[in-house]
Write a protein that holds these residues in place. Sequence first.
Motif, PDB file in Angstrom:
ATOM      1  N   PHE A 142      -4.855   5.304  -1.765  1.00 51.16           N
ATOM      2  CA  PHE A 142      -3.808   4.493  -1.155  1.00 51.16           C
ATOM      3  C   PHE A 142      -3.579   4.918   0.298  1.00 51.16           C
ATOM      4  CE2 PHE A 142      -2.665   3.476  -5.560  1.00 51.16           C
ATOM      5  CZ  PHE A 142      -2.497   2.102  -5.450  1.00 51.16           C
ATOM      6  N   SER A 176       1.865   6.536  -6.969  1.00 58.96           N
ATOM      7  CA  SER A 176       0.736   7.203  -7.613  1.00 58.96           C
ATOM      8  C   SER A 176       0.349   8.510  -6.928  1.00 58.96           C
ATOM      9  CB  SER A 176      -0.478   6.276  -7.639  1.00 58.96           C
ATOM     10  OG  SER A 176      -1.041   6.166  -6.347  1.00 58.96           O
ATOM     11  N   THR A 235       0.828  -1.213   0.000  1.00 58.48           N
ATOM     12  CA  THR A 235       0.000   0.000   0.000  1.00 58.48           C
ATOM     13  C   THR A 235       0.862   1.262   0.000  1.00 58.48           C
ATOM     14  OG1 THR A 235      -1.629  -1.242   1.268  1.00 58.48           O
ATOM     15  CG2 THR A 235      -1.948   1.112   1.141  1.00 58.48           C
ATOM     16  N   HIS A 294      -2.111   8.869  -5.134  1.00 60.52           N
ATOM     17  CA  HIS A 294      -3.572   8.921  -5.049  1.00 60.52           C
ATOM     18  C   HIS A 294      -4.023   8.760  -3.600  1.00 60.52           C
ATOM     19  CE1 HIS A 294      -7.787   8.062  -5.928  1.00 60.52           C
ATOM     20  NE2 HIS A 294      -7.550   8.583  -7.138  1.00 60.52           N
ATOM     21  N   ALA A 347      -6.377   3.382   2.159  1.00 64.33           N
ATOM     22  CA  ALA A 347      -6.121   1.943   2.290  1.00 64.33           C
ATOM     23  C   ALA A 347      -5.071   1.674   3.364  1.00 64.33           C
ATOM     24  CB  ALA A 347      -5.682   1.352   0.960  1.00 64.33           C
ATOM     25  N   LEU A 348      -4.065   2.531   3.437  1.00 62.69           N
ATOM     26  CA  LEU A 348      -3.020   2.393   4.458  1.00 62.69           C
ATOM     27  C   LEU A 348      -3.622   2.524   5.861  1.00 62.69           C
ATOM     28  CD1 LEU A 348       0.082   2.018   4.432  1.00 62.69           C
ATOM     29  CD2 LEU A 348       0.282   4.487   4.638  1.00 62.69           C
ATOM     30  N   GLY A 354       2.378   1.736  -3.438  1.00 65.13           N
ATOM     31  CA  GLY A 354       1.339   2.230  -4.345  1.00 65.13           C
ATOM     32  C   GLY A 354       1.045   3.702  -4.130  1.00 65.13           C
ATOM     33  N   TRP A 355       1.017   4.130  -2.868  1.00 70.21           N
ATOM     34  CA  TRP A 355       0.752   5.528  -2.543  1.00 70.21           C
ATOM     35  C   TRP A 355       1.920   6.404  -2.988  1.00 70.21           C
ATOM     36  CZ3 TRP A 355       0.070   7.818   3.043  1.00 70.21           C
ATOM     37  CH2 TRP A 355      -0.579   9.040   2.965  1.00 70.21           C
TER      38      TRP A 355
END
Length: 180
Positions: A69, A64, A57, A66, A72-73, A60-61
């Motif tokens: 993420f 991106s 995560t 975004h 989600a974290l 990904g953050w």
Amino acid sequence: MPADPGASNALLTAAPGGQGPLEPWPDTVSWQPISTDLIWVELIRLAVVLAIGLAVTAVGWALSGHWLFGLALAVVVLLGAWRAITVVRAVRAWGYAERENDLLVRHGLLVRRLSIVPYSRMQFVDVSAGPLERAFDLATVQLHTAAAASDARVPGLRPAEASRLRDRLTALGEDRAEGL
């Protein structure tokens, strides 16, 4: 052969205070707890899963940028904290009781499960210990019966107790099977 074949069912339905069959666990038996060292085993397993989830995560953050993420974290951290708290209670909910004709195994917090395994129905008893369990000097006893859904396991036992339980259950299973 038991004197009263319905004794197991009567034990489950005659809970004190008019409560349901699993509330509380039958108090007419002597429950044996499992080792609380299983808490550490489960917390380490959880930490490994959380580390992987957080790493994926976070990467990904970082790549991106975004905001999903980041959300989600936060969710992974909250779910991990919640699971860490429930691990302690879940391990303490495990217990087993040896009776004359069967073995009782209990576990569960939200969904409580009571398994009754007649000695005469056991096909074989297995003792296993993964690397993490061995590091904490623990083992799991797995009981196998003809019906796959009725298999029961008792985790978090010291190896000596696991061997004793395996040997006793095997001997009782052979004795009861001969009478069939």
